[in-house]
Every structure is written in structure tokens, then in C-alpha cells.
Design a protein around this motif. Sequence first.
Motif, PDB file in Angstrom:
ATOM      1  N   TYR A 650       0.812  -1.217   0.000  1.00 11.64           N
ATOM      2  CA  TYR A 650       0.000   0.000   0.000  1.00 11.64           C
ATOM      3  C   TYR A 650       0.850   1.273   0.000  1.00 11.64           C
ATOM      4  O   TYR A 650       0.611   2.192  -0.792  1.00 11.64           O
ATOM      5  CB  TYR A 650      -0.961  -0.003   1.188  1.00 11.64           C
ATOM      6  CG  TYR A 650      -1.827   1.233   1.239  1.00 11.64           C
ATOM      7  CD1 TYR A 650      -2.809   1.447   0.266  1.00 11.64           C
ATOM      8  CD2 TYR A 650      -1.655   2.204   2.228  1.00 11.64           C
ATOM      9  CE1 TYR A 650      -3.598   2.589   0.290  1.00 11.64           C
ATOM     10  CE2 TYR A 650      -2.440   3.342   2.263  1.00 11.64           C
ATOM     11  CZ  TYR A 650      -3.408   3.532   1.276  1.00 11.64           C
ATOM     12  OH  TYR A 650      -4.177   4.669   1.287  1.00 11.64           O
ATOM     13  N   LEU A 651       1.835   1.341   0.892  1.00 15.77           N
ATOM     14  CA  LEU A 651       2.644   2.558   0.961  1.00 15.77           C
ATOM     15  C   LEU A 651       3.397   2.819  -0.336  1.00 15.77           C
ATOM     16  O   LEU A 651       3.614   3.977  -0.720  1.00 15.77           O
ATOM     17  CB  LEU A 651       3.629   2.488   2.136  1.00 15.77           C
ATOM     18  CG  LEU A 651       3.006   2.433   3.540  1.00 15.77           C
ATOM     19  CD1 LEU A 651       4.096   2.507   4.600  1.00 15.77           C
ATOM     20  CD2 LEU A 651       1.985   3.547   3.750  1.00 15.77           C
ATOM     21  N   GLU A 652       3.765   1.756  -1.021  1.00 24.21           N
ATOM     22  CA  GLU A 652       4.446   1.932  -2.310  1.00 24.21           C
ATOM     23  C   GLU A 652       3.464   2.393  -3.379  1.00 24.21           C
ATOM     24  O   GLU A 652       3.787   3.243  -4.222  1.00 24.21           O
ATOM     25  CB  GLU A 652       5.104   0.611  -2.734  1.00 24.21           C
ATOM     26  CG  GLU A 652       6.261   0.172  -1.852  1.00 24.21           C
ATOM     27  CD  GLU A 652       7.390   1.180  -1.825  1.00 24.21           C
ATOM     28  OE1 GLU A 652       7.733   1.719  -2.906  1.00 24.21           O
ATOM     29  OE2 GLU A 652       7.922   1.463  -0.729  1.00 24.21           O
ATOM     30  N   MET A 653       2.257   1.851  -3.349  1.00 21.79           N
ATOM     31  CA  MET A 653       1.276   2.178  -4.391  1.00 21.79           C
ATOM     32  C   MET A 653       0.759   3.610  -4.302  1.00 21.79           C
ATOM     33  O   MET A 653       0.357   4.186  -5.306  1.00 21.79           O
ATOM     34  CB  MET A 653       0.094   1.198  -4.319  1.00 21.79           C
ATOM     35  CG  MET A 653       0.444  -0.201  -4.805  1.00 21.79           C
ATOM     36  SD  MET A 653      -1.024  -1.253  -4.956  1.00 21.79           S
ATOM     37  CE  MET A 653      -1.472  -1.489  -3.261  1.00 21.79           C
ATOM     38  N   ILE A 654       0.765   4.200  -3.091  1.00 17.98           N
ATOM     39  CA  ILE A 654       0.160   5.531  -2.953  1.00 17.98           C
ATOM     40  C   ILE A 654       1.162   6.672  -3.109  1.00 17.98           C
ATOM     41  O   ILE A 654       0.777   7.847  -3.036  1.00 17.98           O
ATOM     42  CB  ILE A 654      -0.557   5.671  -1.597  1.00 17.98           C
ATOM     43  CG1 ILE A 654       0.437   5.543  -0.434  1.00 17.98           C
ATOM     44  CG2 ILE A 654      -1.682   4.649  -1.474  1.00 17.98           C
ATOM     45  CD1 ILE A 654      -0.186   5.814   0.939  1.00 17.98           C
ATOM     46  N   LYS A 655       2.432   6.350  -3.320  1.00 12.21           N
ATOM     47  CA  LYS A 655       3.425   7.420  -3.443  1.00 12.21           C
ATOM     48  C   LYS A 655       3.098   8.364  -4.601  1.00 12.21           C
ATOM     49  O   LYS A 655       3.275   9.586  -4.501  1.00 12.21           O
ATOM     50  CB  LYS A 655       4.823   6.826  -3.606  1.00 12.21           C
ATOM     51  CG  LYS A 655       5.386   6.262  -2.304  1.00 12.21           C
ATOM     52  CD  LYS A 655       6.759   5.645  -2.489  1.00 12.21           C
ATOM     53  CE  LYS A 655       7.277   5.117  -1.158  1.00 12.21           C
ATOM     54  NZ  LYS A 655       8.594   4.449  -1.305  1.00 12.21           N
ATOM     55  N   GLY A 656       2.614   7.782  -5.688  1.00 10.46           N
ATOM     56  CA  GLY A 656       2.246   8.620  -6.831  1.00 10.46           C
ATOM     57  C   GLY A 656       1.125   9.573  -6.500  1.00 10.46           C
ATOM     58  O   GLY A 656       1.159  10.763  -6.886  1.00 10.46           O
ATOM     59  N   ASP A 657       0.106   9.098  -5.789  1.00 11.89           N
ATOM     60  CA  ASP A 657      -1.023   9.948  -5.415  1.00 11.89           C
ATOM     61  C   ASP A 657      -0.602  11.032  -4.423  1.00 11.89           C
ATOM     62  O   ASP A 657      -1.043  12.185  -4.511  1.00 11.89           O
ATOM     63  CB  ASP A 657      -2.144   9.114  -4.800  1.00 11.89           C
ATOM     64  CG  ASP A 657      -2.816   8.227  -5.836  1.00 11.89           C
ATOM     65  OD1 ASP A 657      -2.680   8.518  -7.035  1.00 11.89           O
ATOM     66  OD2 ASP A 657      -3.463   7.242  -5.438  1.00 11.89           O
TER      67      ASP A 657
END
Length: 884
Positions: A650-657
Motif C-alpha cells: 500500500y505505501l508503495e502504491m500511494i506514493k504517486g497519489d
Amino acid sequence: MAAKTLPKGYEPADVESRWRAYWEENKTFTPDVDAEGQPYSIVIPPPNVTGQLHIGHALNLTLQDILCRYNRQQGRKVLWVPGMDHAGIATQNVVERKLATEGLKREDLGREKFIERVWEWKEEYGGKILNQIRRLGCSVDWTRERFTMDEGLSRAVREVFVQLYEEGLIYKGDYIVNWCPRCNTALADDEVDHSAEKGALHYITYKLEDGSGDITIATTRPETMLADTAIAVHPEDERFNHLIGKYAILPLVGRRLIIIGDKYVDREFGTGCLKVTPAHDMNDWELGRKHNLEVISILNEDGTLNEKAGEFAGMTCPDARKKIIGMLEEAGHLVRIDEHEHNVGHCYRCKTVIEPFVSTQWFVAVKSLAEEAAKAVEDGRTKIYPASWNKTYFHWLDNIRDWCISRQLWWGHRIPAWTCEECGELVVSRQDPTTCPKCGASRLVQDEDVLDTWFSSALWPFTTMGWPDKTRELEQFYPTSCLSTGFDILFFWVARMMMMGLHFLDKVPFNDVYIHALVRDGEGKKMSKSTGNVIDPLIMCDKYGTDSLRLTLAALAAMGRDVKLAEERIEGYRHFMNKMWNAARFAMMNLPEEVPAVDVRDASSVADRWILTRIEEVKDAVQEAIEGYRFNDAAQAIYNFTWREFCDWYLEMIKGDLNGEDEARKAMTQKVLHTVLSELLTLAHPIIPFITEEIYATLPGHEDADLASERYPERRPECRMAGVVEHMQLLQDVIVSVRNIRGELNIKPSLPLDVLVRTTDDATRDFLIDHQDLIVALARVQSVTAGTDVVAPKACASHVVSGNEVFVPLIGAVDFDVELARMDKELGKVDKVLSGIEKKLANTSFVENAPAEVVEGERAKAAELQEKKEKLARLQQRLRDAMA
């Protein structure tokens, strides 16, 4: 309470000391008896005043604390009562050893002065274990701390003794007991530790009085023959039943011994003939009562032989045995001596060999009490977890003998019984009597003995709550909700609490009994100081932090299975603390001081929708596990979600947002991040209270919060989004496939790759294309192509995930010849090592003579190498297929 930001690294010592002080100063764990909410209560198994925290304590205390903190989260008013046991024998021994350093004995001081010294010792040194319990973060109510000899409990003990005496359930009489010559006191049956020891079986002939022959017996203790008063044979044993009623002559002594018939005799043991010594064997005592035999005691209280042993008086049992064997052999009465392994009883405190010994003692007639205690478990008023212990519990109660409750000590609850020196009247009273109720004389002498420590402990669940007074605590919190304890005191304590609670309050003392496992070392061996494999919980707390130890114990606490604990496991969970700490730091760097006021139910990104769904599932998993006493499942659910899903994905996936320019999407992600992290900390708090408190109080909006007082996270069923977990699994599988190909084929992480996916349907294609930004970012690829018509490119590696084929072109990414050569070299190394191990395992001498753990270790290495060899072979074939 907490700082505005988290330091770079997690330092447990400072965090733990601050939160311990905060909880105690604010009486966080002191319940309001009159508050709303369903009561939940636990009484701590009172450790000995002489005790020191060991790893078994740490396990049990951790599990109890999980239950208490979790039930507070459920809105219940929770009372966890702390306290200590006065530990009669152990404490008296400690103080006597201290006196010995001053050249004194307790008799030099006298009873009153000695008791004063014990209280002084208790105030100065006793109770060290309570501060050690504090170290573990136990959420007990320190305002209600109790001691088995405090004023209130002493009054309750006396009330129970007098009531039972008045009801005819306590009596005094001569009886055979387990006697410790070292402690000079009687012991209950379950205070005797039995262990198998190598001994000898001595075959001795006794001449028949009528001169018609002789009879041979077999015994492990020839010295006790001096107290023989009969010989027993089985009435249906045709070899000997014709001797019943005749007499034999006791060698060396000349006493006439009646030969009796009794079905108790084991015809297969020894010769089938049994010497009967009523004063020095528990079973012989029963035979003696049944057949009205004389009881002759040849032992002194210190274990030496008395004047009834004749010329052997004053000798120790081993010395007397040696001399008697020599005299029997010289007189022609010793047939032979065989090696024989048998169970020998030892004092559970000092480990001295116990002696069956006839003396005047106080007893509780327990048959009727035991029947009620058994019924309470049979009808489900109390449930034992795991249920496999029910059989053991019932067996002990079915075969229980009257409980010897008097101890020949000075430290303890003195028996409230007086004897009139004028008329001999026995007076048992709630108040110290001044005159004899029978003759009016004033010369009354109190019984010298004290009560068995377990007598007062048996009253613990209700006396700690104010009984015999009718208190609000007793009304609200009795019966207690759960007792967590070790199997080793299932009889010492649990069964006796059941008896007393049912008898005096007509209620079971606890609704559930959870029997926790034994903590062994990493190889499954029992921990002992002599072996050197003991793990000190306090050292582990200092080294890795208390939460690391607690999480390790909880994760290994599978119901009905022993805990195999190695320091490496604790160190591993310390890494988890670092992971959680760093995740929190990342969150705080990306959260504003005021969390966006948006509704997480409106989340639209797949990452947010997935993590919200998963946290709902974890709430269910943790609740079900703790309420079912499956502590390991609760710990694993939190561990797996935190590390593998929240941190790694999760923490990796939301970096873009979080770094993007879409403010609405950024705000939603911040809200979801804050919500999920807050709820995760709440779920984990019962197991790891310190780090979760520190992080929670530092999160925006929680600056003045105390997580120990927060409720369990509310359910959001609308956030359980259909299909989102499956969609996320597909994304993760595609990303992992690319990562695996990169790792297996030694492709540089910085080298951009292309990925193609042949999908099973158009919906999957659309999903992957819609979320290609995540694949690009997390798999480190430069392009994603997906569709049902995708064709595998030449020279590619592939994986199949849920029916979809993932292709990664290798031309330009891999030097096939170099990579094949590297794998050949690696295969050669593996083959060489594997061949050596296989030769060793083929050697019968090694397999049969090496320690079992060494052999198993070699087999494990061989299996691991074989798996590596097969994997390398598969990779080589994949490369060759790609080149074709």
C-alpha cells in the motif's frame, strides 16, 4: 504525551518507561465499578513473593494483558487484579538462609521475632516480581494490589477454615502424609514431583512361623522392612493363597507378620508377594486400615531412623539400607538384587526425596467438593481451553484424596485452633478465644502449624474482591471471566479454586480456563539453568524491547502446542517494530496537520479501496482469534497485514497519489492512510502496547489521545468492496512475476523492461491498462501491453498468473551465453556440496551415532540444495527455450 514527530529510530526503553508512568499516574486501568458496560475480570495467578520473572510468567502475563486490553476496547469495564502469594515454604527457606549467614537459626529468635524478620524481608526484598510485571506493560489495576497475608485476605482465610470445620469438612487426625525431611513439613500429593530413577529391587525371604518353608518378597526399600506388620498376596493367586492366615517371621527383628489376601496385590510384580509397611507407604497405609494392621513408624522428622528401628536408630535411610542388606546377606535372607527403574517423589521446593510419614495433621474432606467442581466443567459453566485438558481434570478429581492442609512452618496463616490445657477441648474460632467454652479455663494453646499456601490461594478469585464482605467488586466482577494459567497448577490451584468458589459463593470462580503451553527452547527442549538454555525475559526486553518479546510470545502461542522460543525469533520481531516505526514516519511526512475531512467510503483508487477492504477483514480475524484464545492467529493477522500488505504494497502504491497534482485524490489518500494506520495501531495495541501508543499519540488529531482507552475500530461494511481483493491480487501477481524474472535472470534493477500480458478476457485487459501506472512504478518497467490477442515475443521469459500469461522480452536485457555459464558454475558448486552431504547421509555409522538434530540438519541442507539445483536447471531450460 508524545512528541510532535517520531525520531528516526525506535528506542524502546524511553518509550516504555514514559507510558508505564503515564498509565499508572492516570490510573488508566482502574475501572469505575459503577460505570456502564459489561464487566470483564481476571485475577493474576499470584507469583510467589520470592519470585522472579521467568519466560513462562512472561508468556502468561502477555496473554492475559492481550485479553484485558482487547476487552477494554470492546467497551467492557475491565478489572485485572494484581497480587502476590506469601509462599510459605519458599519464603521461610529464604529468610532462614539469610539468618544462617548471621550464624542464627529461627529457633534462636523464637516464632514472633522470626515472623517479624520475614515481614521485614518482604518489605525490603519481596515483591521484586511486581516491578518486573510492570516492565511487561501489564494493564493491571495497581490500586487493588493484594497479598495473600494482607489483613483482608487473612480474615477471609480464617472465615473459610472455621466454616469448613463447622460443616465437618475440616478435621484433624493421624494420617500418612508426604513428608519433606529438609523442610520438616507435610506436603499435599500434588506438591510432590515424581521422576524416574534407577534403583534396585531386593528379593528377601521371610521364614514361615510353622517351619513349613518361606515366602519371598521384592522391595526397593529394604530399610522399611523394620516397620513391616504384614505380608499380602492376591487371594486368587494359587501359588500363595494357601498361606493366607498364616504367619511369617520378620528377618533381623523377629516380629510375627500375618499373611493377608487382598486384590490390590499385583501378581506380576516382583514375586507376587508384598511386604506391608503401613507407616511408610501410601498404598500400604490403605491396606493397613482395611485389615486393621498395626502402624509402626521408624522415622524421625529429619528422615533419620528412630528408636523403634533398634540398633539402626540415628542412621540415615541410605546408611541403614546398606547395613541391612549386608546383614540379610550374611543371614541367608537376601536372594538377589536386580536393577530397577521406579518413580521417586521429591519435594517440589527443595527437591529432597520425600518420605511417607504418619503424623497428626489437618485435612479437608474434599470428595463432595470435588464432585461439584467436576460437574461445573461437565455442564459447561466453566470451559477449559484446550478441551483436551478436561480428561486430566476429571481424572484427578475422580481419584482425589483428602487434602492435607497443615504445614509445620512458622510463616503463613496460623491455624485458628486452640487446645484447652485443662480439659483438652479443641476450640476453632473466628476470634482468638480467651477462655475454654467447655470448662472456662484460660490456659489455651494455639496450634503450632500454618495452613498450606494453596489453601489461601484457592480463595483468590473472591477474597481479592472483598469477600466475606458483600462488596461492589464482588457483585460486579465475580465470577471472573477467564483464568489463564499453566497446566502444572491445574490441580494445585485451578481445581481447588473451583471447589472453594462453588462451595462459598455457589458460583464457579471463572467462566473460562485457558491452559497456556510450556515455553521450550528453539529445539523443543525444556529450559533449565543446568542446561544453560534459559531465556531471561528481562534481558530480552532490554535487548530488543518489550513489544518484540510480547509479539514473539503471542505469535508462537498456538493453543495446545508448546512454544519453541529462540532469541533469533525475538530479534526478528524487533525488525517488525522498525518496519512499523518507519511506516509511521513515512505517513507523518505525508500527512498534513489537519487530516482532510473527506469520507473514506468515497475512495476510488484501487489501492485505497483494497486497503480499506483488507482492514475490515483483519478486524474480523483479530476479534475472532482473541475471543477464541487463538493468540497466534491474531498476532499473525496483524503481522502479515502490516508488513506484507500495508508496508510492502500500500505505501508503495500511494506514493504517486501523495506526490501528484490531483489534490482531491491526494486528500482522499491521506485520509485513507490516516484511517488505516490509526485502526491498525488500535488492533495491534493489545499485543504491542508501547510502540502503538507512541505512534498513535503522534498522529495528527491524536496529540492528547491514550490508545489504551480507545475503542475497537468500528466496522464499515460499505468499505468491503466486491472484487477489489481479487483485482489487487492480479496486479500483485503481475508485478511479482516481473520482479522474479528480473531476479532469477540477474537483470539489473535499473534496466527498464517491457511487459506483455495475454489476458483471459477483455475486462482483465481493461483493468491492467487502467492501472499500468502501478505496474510501471512497482515492477520498474517502461511499458505495459495487455490484451487477449497478445503474442509471446521471441526470446522471452514468462509466468502464468490466474490464467493470464506474463511475458518479458529478454533480448538486450540478458546476455544468454554469460548467464548460462554463470548458472553452470553455480550448478557445479551446488552439486559438489550436495554430493558431500549425500555421502555423509549414506554412511550408516553417521546416521546411527550422530545426534538426531545433527542428522536432521544435514537432511534439511540436502533438501534445500536439491531444490536449488532443480530451480537452476529450470532457469537454464527457460533461457534455452527463449533462445530457440
